[in-house]
Write a protein that holds these residues in place. Structure first.
Motif, short mmCIF file in Angstrom:
data_model
loop_
_atom_site.label_atom_id
_atom_site.label_comp_id
_atom_site.label_asym_id
_atom_site.label_seq_id
_atom_site.Cartn_x
_atom_site.Cartn_y
_atom_site.Cartn_z
N ILE A 56 -9.70 5.76 -1.47
CA ILE A 56 -8.87 4.69 -2.02
C ILE A 56 -8.13 3.96 -0.90
N LYS A 57 -7.86 2.68 -1.16
CA LYS A 57 -7.01 1.88 -0.27
C LYS A 57 -5.65 1.80 -0.95
N LEU A 58 -4.59 2.16 -0.22
CA LEU A 58 -3.29 2.36 -0.83
C LEU A 58 -2.18 1.70 -0.01
N GLU A 59 -1.26 1.05 -0.71
CA GLU A 59 -0.01 0.62 -0.09
C GLU A 59 1.05 1.59 -0.59
N PRO A 60 1.66 2.38 0.30
CA PRO A 60 2.64 3.38 -0.13
C PRO A 60 3.86 2.76 -0.78
N PHE A 61 4.50 3.51 -1.68
CA PHE A 61 5.70 3.05 -2.37
C PHE A 61 6.88 3.04 -1.41
N VAL A 62 7.60 1.92 -1.39
CA VAL A 62 8.84 1.77 -0.63
C VAL A 62 9.85 1.15 -1.59
N MET A 63 10.96 1.83 -1.84
CA MET A 63 11.91 1.43 -2.87
C MET A 63 12.41 -0.01 -2.72
N GLU A 64 12.68 -0.47 -1.52
CA GLU A 64 13.29 -1.79 -1.34
C GLU A 64 12.31 -2.95 -1.42
N PHE A 65 11.03 -2.68 -1.48
CA PHE A 65 10.03 -3.75 -1.41
C PHE A 65 9.10 -3.73 -2.61
N ASP A 66 8.44 -4.87 -2.84
CA ASP A 66 7.42 -4.96 -3.88
C ASP A 66 6.14 -4.33 -3.32
N THR A 67 5.82 -3.14 -3.77
CA THR A 67 4.61 -2.47 -3.30
C THR A 67 3.57 -2.47 -4.41
N THR A 68 2.32 -2.24 -4.05
CA THR A 68 1.22 -2.37 -5.00
C THR A 68 0.48 -1.07 -5.28
N SER A 69 0.68 -0.04 -4.51
CA SER A 69 -0.04 1.23 -4.61
C SER A 69 -1.54 1.02 -4.41
N MET A 70 -2.39 1.34 -5.41
CA MET A 70 -3.84 1.25 -5.19
C MET A 70 -4.31 -0.20 -5.09
N ASN A 71 -5.10 -0.47 -4.05
CA ASN A 71 -5.66 -1.80 -3.82
C ASN A 71 -7.18 -1.81 -3.94
N ALA A 72 -7.82 -0.66 -3.83
CA ALA A 72 -9.28 -0.61 -3.92
C ALA A 72 -9.75 0.84 -4.05
#
Length: 185
Positions: A56-72
């Motif tokens: 999986i392609k992942l953007e990790p969760f960061v509380m202060e920012f808009d994150t997306t988690s799974m991308n692919a």
């Protein structure tokens, strides 16, 4: 209107490449908890054989920012080929996971329910292998595991199609929202 040899050759090769992507499948696996944002990308298949692993392609969760988690999600085929559908623009690829001796035959999504705090949609995925292994890859502990899809009635997973939301810029981004898996003999 006369067409040049190179134009005719281009059309023939283009049609040949398009047909090469198509593959007969026996069933489509879906789950009911995939969010409905975004557009379905093209389905892609292992040229021969079946999926024995994934990544999986992942953007990790960061509380202060808009994150997306799974991308692919990439399917890893038993002939060494890697196939994906639409790929979101954020994050990085995590380590590949493989069935011990089997092939992928069903899946479930881990989904973060919509909230006022950074909604990420799909957080992870669980695959079941034909050798009874279960492989889980997830971005955070915020998601809830949904029901497992049906198992492939014939064959194993051989293709993938994903629903991905394009960047929203000033609105909430979610990236990968839903998945369809295809089974082949």
């Amino acid at each position: 209107m006369a067409l040049s040899v190179s134009t005719v050759l281009f059309f023939i090769l283009s049609c040949g490449l398009w047909v090469a992507e198509a593959r007969l499948y026996t069933s489509v696996l879906t789950v009911p908890n995939g969010p409905r944002w975004g557009r379905w990308g093209p389905a892609h298949f292992c040229s021969k054989g079946h999926a024995v692993g994934f990544q999986i392609k992942l953007e990790p969760f960061v509380m202060e920012f808009d994150t997306t988690s799974m991308n692919a999600i990439a399917l890893l085929c038993d002939d060494g080929e890697t196939v994906t559908s639409t790929i979101g623009p954020w994050g990085y690829w995590l380590r590949a996971m493989y069935c011990y001796r089997g092939k992928l035959d069903s899946f479930a999504l881990i989904v973060h329910e919509a909230t006022e705090v950074d909604y990420t949609a799909t957080e992870g995925i669980v695959f079941h292998c034909s050798d009874s292994d279960e492989l889980t890859s997830t971005g955070s502990e915020r998601g809830r595991l949904g029901p497992m899809s049906n198992q492939c009635a014939e064959g194993y997973i051989c293709g993938i199609q994903t629903r991905v939301q394009s960047p929203q810029y000033i609105k909430e981004d979610t990236a990968l929202n839903d998945v369809k898996m295809f089974c082949c003999d």
